[in-house]
Structure formats: C-alpha cells, structure tokens
Write a protein that holds these residues in place. Sequence first.
Motif, short mmCIF file in Angstrom:
data_model
loop_
_atom_site.label_atom_id
_atom_site.label_comp_id
_atom_site.label_asym_id
_atom_site.label_seq_id
_atom_site.Cartn_x
_atom_site.Cartn_y
_atom_site.Cartn_z
N LYS A 138 -0.61 -12.09 -1.94
CA LYS A 138 -1.70 -11.48 -0.99
C LYS A 138 -0.93 -10.53 -0.17
O LYS A 138 -0.04 -11.21 0.99
N PRO A 139 -0.96 -9.22 -0.13
CA PRO A 139 -0.35 -8.29 0.55
C PRO A 139 -0.79 -8.60 2.05
O PRO A 139 -1.86 -8.95 2.40
N ASP A 140 -0.01 -8.20 3.09
CA ASP A 140 -0.30 -8.46 4.34
C ASP A 140 -1.48 -7.21 4.73
O ASP A 140 -2.14 -7.48 5.50
N HIS A 141 -1.20 -6.05 4.15
CA HIS A 141 -2.40 -5.07 4.50
C HIS A 141 -3.74 -5.39 3.51
O HIS A 141 -3.72 -5.53 2.47
N ARG B 272 -13.18 -8.48 4.98
CA ARG B 272 -14.50 -9.21 4.84
C ARG B 272 -15.19 -8.92 3.58
O ARG B 272 -16.41 -9.47 3.39
N ARG B 273 -14.95 -7.69 3.17
CA ARG B 273 -15.84 -6.88 2.27
C ARG B 273 -15.12 -7.27 0.97
O ARG B 273 -15.97 -7.25 -0.26
N TRP B 274 -13.80 -7.37 0.86
CA TRP B 274 -13.20 -7.46 -0.43
C TRP B 274 -11.54 -8.06 0.20
O TRP B 274 -11.29 -7.55 1.00
N ARG B 275 -10.89 -8.46 -1.10
CA ARG B 275 -9.67 -9.08 -0.93
C ARG B 275 -8.80 -8.18 -1.79
O ARG B 275 -8.98 -7.85 -3.09
N VAL B 276 -7.38 -7.90 -1.46
CA VAL B 276 -6.49 -7.24 -2.34
C VAL B 276 -5.50 -8.37 -2.50
O VAL B 276 -4.82 -8.87 -1.72
N LEU B 277 -5.35 -8.74 -3.88
CA LEU B 277 -4.19 -9.52 -4.17
C LEU B 277 -3.43 -8.89 -5.23
O LEU B 277 -3.74 -7.58 -5.55
N PRO C 153 0.84 -1.20 -0.22
CA PRO C 153 0.05 -0.04 0.01
C PRO C 153 0.78 1.28 -0.01
O PRO C 153 0.38 2.29 -0.15
N ASP C 154 2.07 1.19 0.23
CA ASP C 154 3.03 2.46 0.07
C ASP C 154 2.96 2.77 -1.39
O ASP C 154 2.74 2.05 -2.24
#
Length: 123
Positions: free
Chosen positions: A96-99, A104-109, A65-66
């Motif tokens: 899969k980033p740690d952040h 629960r609403r979406w996943r960042v990959l 996310p930085d």
Amino acid sequence: MPPLMKLSAITLDCPDPLALAAFYQQATGLEPHPKSDAEFAGLNGEHGLSIGFQRVANYRPPSWPDQNVPQQLHLCFAVDNLDEAEVRLLELGAGKPDHQPHERRWRVLTDPAGHPFCLVPRD
C-alpha cells in the motif's frame, strides 16, 4: 457494424510469472491457465478475458506516484468492502503506497511485482 477487435488478454511484465499469477489467482479466484510456466503464466477470466504474466529480464517495477519508472497501465477491481478487501490483499502480499489520492472512494495498492492497481466499490 460489429467491433473490429475484442479485448482478449491483459499481460503484465514481471520477474516471476508463476508467483504473480498465484497472487492474482488468490485475489480474484480466476483459474490458472493449464500451460502456465516460468516464462509466461496466465489466468482464465470471465467472458474469455485472461490476465497474463510474462517474465522480463532486469524488470523494474513502476514507481507510483512519481514517474521515474512509469506505471503505463493499472488494473481496477470492484469490491464489496474497501476495508476488508484491502486487509485481505495486504495479507496476500500486496503493498500500500503512502500516497492515497481519494482513500474514501478508492484504494491504490501494488501487487508483489510493484504494479499499481485500484480497489473501487462495487456498484
């Protein structure tokens, strides 16, 4: 008045267009463009929208996310089950980033070239 423009393609920079196209082809089921090659590969999407992948020398993946290397854009994909889709995409080579801001609403990959993308529940 009809729209002036119609979105026809989204293109991602990457170090290996054929490999990244293969990842997205397995993940989405879209058909490879017949003229794909080592410099530019594409997938034919629905309603004329395609995803392209272009080779860039000295490619640096986004640092999410930085913002040391900004993501500049990300894709969102609707899925039936977040957990199942995440497992399958990780098997295909996604990261899969740690952040995870709202897991629960979406996943960042991230795809194999480091581009962030989101999985969201299908409505």
